[in-house]
Design a protein around this motif. Sequence first.
Motif, PDB file in Angstrom:
ATOM      1  N   GLN A  78       0.737  -1.390   0.073  1.00 18.40           N
ATOM      2  CA  GLN A  78      -0.178  -0.054   0.134  1.00 18.40           C
ATOM      3  C   GLN A  78       0.873   1.189   0.075  1.00 18.40           C
ATOM      4  O   GLN A  78       0.573   2.165  -0.803  1.00 18.40           O
ATOM      5  N   HIS A  79       1.742   1.401   0.898  1.00 19.94           N
ATOM      6  CA  HIS A  79       2.518   2.627   0.963  1.00 19.94           C
ATOM      7  C   HIS A  79       3.955   2.531   0.315  1.00 19.94           C
ATOM      8  O   HIS A  79       4.822   3.113   0.817  1.00 19.94           O
ATOM      9  N   ALA A  80       4.023   1.724  -0.460  1.00 17.17           N
ATOM     10  CA  ALA A  80       5.125   1.505  -1.376  1.00 17.17           C
ATOM     11  C   ALA A  80       6.322   0.569  -0.696  1.00 17.17           C
ATOM     12  O   ALA A  80       6.798  -0.139  -1.195  1.00 17.17           O
ATOM     13  N   GLY A  81       6.390   0.955   0.647  1.00 20.04           N
ATOM     14  CA  GLY A  81       7.492   0.165   1.430  1.00 20.04           C
ATOM     15  C   GLY A  81       8.722   0.347   0.918  1.00 20.04           C
ATOM     16  O   GLY A  81       9.465  -0.577   0.814  1.00 20.04           O
ATOM     17  N   LEU A  82       9.130   1.468   0.187  1.00 16.08           N
ATOM     18  CA  LEU A  82      10.476   1.461  -0.285  1.00 16.08           C
ATOM     19  C   LEU A  82      11.620   1.529   0.713  1.00 16.08           C
ATOM     20  O   LEU A  82      11.455   2.054   1.908  1.00 16.08           O
ATOM     21  N   GLN A  84       4.672   5.435  -5.477  1.00 16.27           N
ATOM     22  CA  GLN A  84       3.923   4.187  -5.824  1.00 16.27           C
ATOM     23  C   GLN A  84       4.452   3.680  -7.143  1.00 16.27           C
ATOM     24  O   GLN A  84       4.487   2.536  -7.239  1.00 16.27           O
ATOM     25  N   ARG A  85       4.777   4.572  -7.909  1.00 22.01           N
ATOM     26  CA  ARG A  85       5.190   4.180  -9.221  1.00 22.01           C
ATOM     27  C   ARG A  85       6.604   3.246  -9.008  1.00 22.01           C
ATOM     28  O   ARG A  85       6.814   2.138  -9.858  1.00 22.01           O
ATOM     29  N   ASP A 107      -1.451  -4.828  -3.135  1.00 19.55           N
ATOM     30  CA  ASP A 107      -2.487  -4.420  -2.199  1.00 19.55           C
ATOM     31  C   ASP A 107      -2.653  -2.891  -2.043  1.00 19.55           C
ATOM     32  O   ASP A 107      -1.826  -2.159  -1.822  1.00 19.55           O
ATOM     33  N   GLU A 108      -3.706  -2.792  -2.500  1.00 21.70           N
ATOM     34  CA  GLU A 108      -4.351  -1.173  -2.461  1.00 21.70           C
ATOM     35  C   GLU A 108      -3.130  -0.382  -3.141  1.00 21.70           C
ATOM     36  O   GLU A 108      -2.657   0.522  -2.456  1.00 21.70           O
ATOM     37  N   PRO A 109      -2.618  -0.595  -4.345  1.00 18.87           N
ATOM     38  CA  PRO A 109      -1.518   0.101  -4.518  1.00 18.87           C
ATOM     39  C   PRO A 109      -1.579   1.766  -4.997  1.00 18.87           C
ATOM     40  O   PRO A 109      -0.849   2.295  -4.946  1.00 18.87           O
ATOM     41  N   PHE A 110      -2.870   1.711  -5.391  1.00 20.52           N
ATOM     42  CA  PHE A 110      -3.115   3.308  -5.741  1.00 20.52           C
ATOM     43  C   PHE A 110      -4.054   4.166  -4.730  1.00 20.52           C
ATOM     44  O   PHE A 110      -4.534   5.147  -4.901  1.00 20.52           O
TER      45      PHE A 110
END
Lengths: 245, 368
Positions: free
Chosen positions: B83-87, B142-143, B160-163
Amino acid sequence: MINYLFDPAHWSGADGIPTLIGEHLIYSLIALAIAAVIAVPLGIYIGVTGKGVFMIAGLANALRALPSVGLLILLVLLISPAFPSKMGYILPSLIVLVLLAVPPILTNTYAGVRAVDAAAVDAARGMGFRTMKILTDVQLPCSLPLMLSGVRSALLQIISTATIAAYISLGGLGRLLIDGKAQNDYSQMVAGAVLVALLALFFDQLLAFITRRVVSPGLTRRTVKATLPSGEVIPSETAKTPTAV
Amino acid sequence: MIRFESITKAYPDGTVAVNGLDLEAPTGKLTILVGPSGCGKTTSLRMINRLIEPTSGTIYLDDQPTSGMDAALLRRRIGYVIQHAGLFPHRTIVDNIATMPLLLGESRQKARHRALELMERVGLPETFANRYPWQLSGGQQQRVGVARALASDPAFMLMDEPFSAVDPVVRAQLQEEFLRLQREIGKTIIMVTHDIDEALKLGDQVAVMRVGGKLAQMATPSELLTSPADEFVADFVGRDRGYRSLGFTAAAGSVAVGEEWTVQLGASAAEAQAKATGAWVLVVDAGRRPLGWAQPEQVHGELRKEHLNLSGTSAQASGTMRQLLDAALSSPSRRGVVVNEHGELLGTVTATDVVKAIEAEPHLETAR
Ligand SMILES: Nc1ncnc2c1ncn2[C@@H]1O[C@H](COP(=O)(O)OP(=O)(O)OP(=O)(O)O)[C@@H](O)[C@H]1O
Ligand SMILES: [Mg+2]
């Protein structure tokens, strides 16, 4: 004080200033190393597993309230009979210094590991990182800023407290304070205090420098010059919310 | 293909998050799990790459049960977007994206090269390569998350809810780009969302789940709109499902497009008056692309930009009934602008024409 420091006679011999600084540093660095070897793995373990969190608050506070001189004398009474040599005095000093340095390193390492973005750890696991790789590639580098600031405050405490070794007739810059007091030689005492302060300042700056070198700018949000893959240099925007190291 | 066979997950505290779920996500298709909060979507998704172990049942990946596989190796075959990218905050964008290729043993240079390729693919400028995640907006992060999951070119993707972490405008844009990307790469994807509009817009098929972790209905978006299995699905799909189902009905030729006279900017008030039908005249550019509507009676001297009313949408002749109807309803003249694929004017339609065409259509044909 100036006179004391600039008197060449004080800069040589077995109790000259260089020797005292050397002794002071050796006690300090050995104590720091031992403290780090204990506190860093323990802090990581507690941070990662969440086991033994009660130790952090309890132990850290107990150790912080430690009366260092009292403990030193107690330890000498207990330990020195077992060691005939100078070891019987050095060991107690080291133990006191280690006990002082463990809490800041332990709590900061723990806090550092806890503060690692859970989403990043989750993403790492989801991509197929094994537990050890998550630790070495994500959790440790991300907790480095806090961990190092713990080491920094531990070293400051150790350097200023290492003067107590002189109480039990060991060396180090504490000698200047104790001997100066005994001889009513204020310039000697002040010189000792100033040297301790300078030493602390120097190591603080050194650690700050090391921190800047090893901590990723992605964590400190420092603005760095970015290079394009092609080699061209572009300035990145200025940091919006700079956070201290 | 990803297949759930009577999967149940009961958490240690007794919560049954997923209950006897049977599901099949076909190869090369985008399957969406949608449902109200707490219905077990995330739990279902994370059981696929075994971040959560099912209590009972089996999940198959291309007919192999995942339970026997090494979990880490299994995860390396599946792209995962959270969801929150998790970078990784301590790594640059290019290094974040290169994570998977490096993990799989590619050389540094190759991995970075691949990462740069993917940045372009997901619409990130090359100048971002050496930035850190905190220097990017939520949508950009997100990208990067999507690029990172794609970098090892996995056959499967879990999202999981990517956007969800971005504003509606950016979300719509990311969705469009993602659809385009999926048309090119054709991965087997399972995506979780709680937004039914997103599910209907993106999914090849949509699995609606209800609280308690049961599957309520699995169908294509247009089937969900036109024949919901029960009251729960009907409610969840929403009130204006009749209108929205038109979005899946191809217009293709079934509506008569009427001729429309046009003028260009700079025309005199008299010319505009002569070309107008009713109170409004359509203004086009030299390439016959519609610019907007104007009211000749408000024009003194020559027709200029500030005379244009821009409220009307335009529909492609090859689009859907919904687009045609919307063009008609949004037009100030009540005549909807219809264009070809190059954006050149074909003519106009009225809402009455569109509705007649809809009524004439006995069974709805889907647009995709
Ligand atoms: N670790 C856990 N322990 C106990 N219960 C849990 C745990 N994780 C989730 N649950 C419960 O399981 C149910 C399903 O949770 P899940 O996260 O799969 O829902 P979701 O459909 O993804 O919801 P949302 O749309 O809010 O993300 C919820 O009732 C939740 O409270
Ligand atoms: Mg969820």
